[in-house]
Design a protein around this motif. Structure first.
Motif, short mmCIF file in Angstrom:
data_model
loop_
_atom_site.label_atom_id
_atom_site.label_comp_id
_atom_site.label_asym_id
_atom_site.label_seq_id
_atom_site.Cartn_x
_atom_site.Cartn_y
_atom_site.Cartn_z
N GLU A 273 0.84 -1.21 0.00
CA GLU A 273 0.00 0.00 0.00
C GLU A 273 0.87 1.25 0.00
O GLU A 273 0.92 1.98 1.00
CB GLU A 273 -0.94 -0.02 1.21
CG GLU A 273 -2.02 -1.07 1.09
CD GLU A 273 -3.00 -1.01 2.25
OE1 GLU A 273 -3.70 0.00 2.38
OE2 GLU A 273 -3.03 -1.97 3.02
N ILE A 274 1.56 1.44 -1.12
CA ILE A 274 2.50 2.57 -1.20
C ILE A 274 2.24 3.44 -2.43
O ILE A 274 3.13 4.11 -2.92
CB ILE A 274 3.96 2.07 -1.19
CG1 ILE A 274 4.22 1.04 -2.29
CG2 ILE A 274 4.33 1.49 0.18
CD1 ILE A 274 5.68 0.64 -2.45
N HIS A 275 0.99 3.40 -2.91
CA HIS A 275 0.62 4.30 -4.01
C HIS A 275 0.69 5.75 -3.54
O HIS A 275 0.66 6.02 -2.33
CB HIS A 275 -0.80 3.96 -4.48
CG HIS A 275 -1.78 4.07 -3.35
ND1 HIS A 275 -2.32 5.28 -2.96
CD2 HIS A 275 -2.22 3.16 -2.47
CE1 HIS A 275 -3.08 5.09 -1.91
NE2 HIS A 275 -3.04 3.81 -1.57
N LEU B 68 9.51 9.76 -10.91
CA LEU B 68 10.25 8.68 -10.24
C LEU B 68 9.49 8.26 -8.99
O LEU B 68 9.18 9.09 -8.12
CB LEU B 68 11.65 9.17 -9.83
CG LEU B 68 12.53 9.75 -10.93
CD1 LEU B 68 13.90 10.13 -10.36
CD2 LEU B 68 12.67 8.78 -12.10
N ASP B 69 9.22 6.95 -8.89
CA ASP B 69 8.50 6.43 -7.72
C ASP B 69 8.84 4.95 -7.54
O ASP B 69 7.96 4.15 -7.26
CB ASP B 69 6.99 6.64 -7.87
CG ASP B 69 6.25 6.41 -6.58
OD1 ASP B 69 6.90 6.37 -5.51
OD2 ASP B 69 5.01 6.29 -6.63
N ALA B 70 10.10 4.61 -7.72
CA ALA B 70 10.53 3.21 -7.62
C ALA B 70 11.49 3.07 -6.44
O ALA B 70 11.43 3.85 -5.50
CB ALA B 70 11.19 2.79 -8.93
N ASP B 71 12.37 2.07 -6.49
CA ASP B 71 13.34 1.85 -5.40
C ASP B 71 14.18 3.11 -5.20
O ASP B 71 14.72 3.68 -6.15
CB ASP B 71 14.24 0.65 -5.75
CG ASP B 71 15.03 0.89 -7.01
OD1 ASP B 71 14.41 1.09 -8.07
OD2 ASP B 71 16.27 0.93 -6.93
N LYS B 72 14.29 3.52 -3.95
CA LYS B 72 14.97 4.79 -3.67
C LYS B 72 16.49 4.69 -3.93
O LYS B 72 17.12 5.69 -4.27
CB LYS B 72 14.69 5.27 -2.24
CG LYS B 72 13.22 5.24 -1.85
CD LYS B 72 12.28 5.82 -2.89
CE LYS B 72 10.83 5.46 -2.64
NZ LYS B 72 9.95 5.55 -3.85
N GLU B 73 17.04 3.49 -3.77
CA GLU B 73 18.48 3.30 -4.05
C GLU B 73 18.79 3.59 -5.52
O GLU B 73 19.92 3.92 -5.87
CB GLU B 73 18.94 1.88 -3.71
CG GLU B 73 19.09 1.61 -2.22
CD GLU B 73 17.75 1.45 -1.50
OE1 GLU B 73 16.73 1.25 -2.20
OE2 GLU B 73 17.72 1.54 -0.26
N ALA C 130 9.50 13.52 -8.42
CA ALA C 130 10.00 12.35 -7.69
C ALA C 130 9.25 12.23 -6.38
O ALA C 130 9.15 13.21 -5.62
CB ALA C 130 11.50 12.46 -7.44
N ASP C 131 8.73 11.02 -6.11
CA ASP C 131 7.95 10.80 -4.89
C ASP C 131 8.88 10.49 -3.71
O ASP C 131 10.03 10.10 -3.88
CB ASP C 131 6.98 9.63 -5.11
CG ASP C 131 5.97 9.50 -3.98
OD1 ASP C 131 5.60 10.53 -3.37
OD2 ASP C 131 5.53 8.36 -3.70
N ASN C 132 8.34 10.69 -2.51
CA ASN C 132 8.95 10.24 -1.25
C ASN C 132 10.21 11.00 -0.87
O ASN C 132 11.11 10.43 -0.23
CB ASN C 132 9.26 8.73 -1.30
CG ASN C 132 8.03 7.90 -1.64
OD1 ASN C 132 7.96 7.33 -2.73
ND2 ASN C 132 7.08 7.86 -0.74
N VAL C 133 10.28 12.28 -1.22
CA VAL C 133 11.51 13.00 -0.89
C VAL C 133 11.59 13.42 0.59
O VAL C 133 12.60 13.98 1.00
CB VAL C 133 11.79 14.18 -1.85
CG1 VAL C 133 12.09 13.66 -3.25
CG2 VAL C 133 10.67 15.18 -1.86
C1 DHB Z 1 7.80 2.98 -0.15
C2 DHB Z 1 7.93 3.32 -1.48
C3 DHB Z 1 7.16 4.34 -2.01
O1 DHB Z 1 7.29 4.73 -3.30
C4 DHB Z 1 6.24 5.01 -1.23
O2 DHB Z 1 5.52 6.00 -1.81
C5 DHB Z 1 6.10 4.67 0.10
C6 DHB Z 1 6.87 3.66 0.64
C7 DHB Z 1 8.62 1.88 0.41
O3 DHB Z 1 9.37 1.28 -0.34
O4 DHB Z 1 8.49 1.61 1.60
#
Ligand code: DHB
Ligand code: MG
Length: 216
Positions: A41-43, A138-143, A164-167
């Protein structure tokens, strides 16, 4: 009311959400089906989906590249902001997620405008021509964000948009040294963003915060 900045607490954020166009029934159903299918659940947040859609619409974007499809929620939201002939090319590494997204995209009002590419985006993005893209999300693996940034700056046309998501790394971005692996990866990404002379950006605190940049 004299402050030039108003920190947004939960009460103010609830107000912001109420003022934002609501999530439609199809995206709500997609979200519920994704949960039932066991997708994480990370949409993106509904208000962030609205922001992306309106931003693309306002910018007149036609070609959008997404990295990290998950269930297709953001791809459908973004495609709705594009004009006739517009398209989203979205990349997903997990076959089950790509399959779920393809099914929900095919049944959506955006069928035929979104292409789901299965595989590691770092292998497939190089097939997209230099300067041919209006916006990248961008919304994939943060690495992988730093590598995706390099590809984004190559693919984007001058004046193109980087998102880019999750900054804020789930709120852990400002925890100082150490921090979670995600926070460290986002810290490296934001440093690369600052160092990229062709990019100017702001952070928009919707969802887990979204970087919004424009390529010179
Ligand atoms: C995670 C990844 C995401 O793109 C997000 O929006 C929230 C959490 C995760 O990998 O935990
Ligand atoms: Mg995300």
């Amino acid at each position: 009311m004299s402050a030039s900045s108003t920190p947004v607490d939960e009460r103010l954020f609830a107000f912001i959400q109420k003022q934002t166009i609501a999530e439609d029934a199809y995206l709500r159903d997609l979200r519920q089906a994704a949960r039932q299918a066991g997708l994480p659940e990370i949409h993106i947040a509904p208000e962030q989906a609205a922001f992306l859609q309106l931003l693309l619409r306002g910018a007149g974007a036609r070609t959008v590249v997404e990295v990290g499809t998950l269930g297709g929620y953001s791809a459908i939201a973004m495609a709705r902001g594009l004009p006739e002939g517009g398209r989203v090319i979205t990349h997903e590494i997990e076959p089950a997620h790509a399959e779920f997204a393809r099914q929900w995209i095919a049944r959506s009002d955006q069928a035929g405008r979104i292409e789901v590419r299965l595989g590691n985006a770092i292998d497939t993005l190089p097939t997209i021509a230099d300067g041919s893209v209006d916006a990248v999300f961008l919304d994939a693996d943060k690495e992988g964000y730093v590598a995706y940034l390099g590809q984004a700056l190559r693919m984007l046309r001058s004046g193109g948009i980087l998102l880019a998501d999750n900054v804020l790394a789930g709120g852990h971005i400002a925890d100082g040294s150490g921090g979670s692996a995600t926070a460290q990866a986002i810290t490296r990404f934001l440093a690369a963003v600052q160092a990229a002379r062709s990019l100017r950006s702001v952070i928009v605190p919707l969802g887990d915060a979204c970087l919004f940049g424009v390529k010179e």
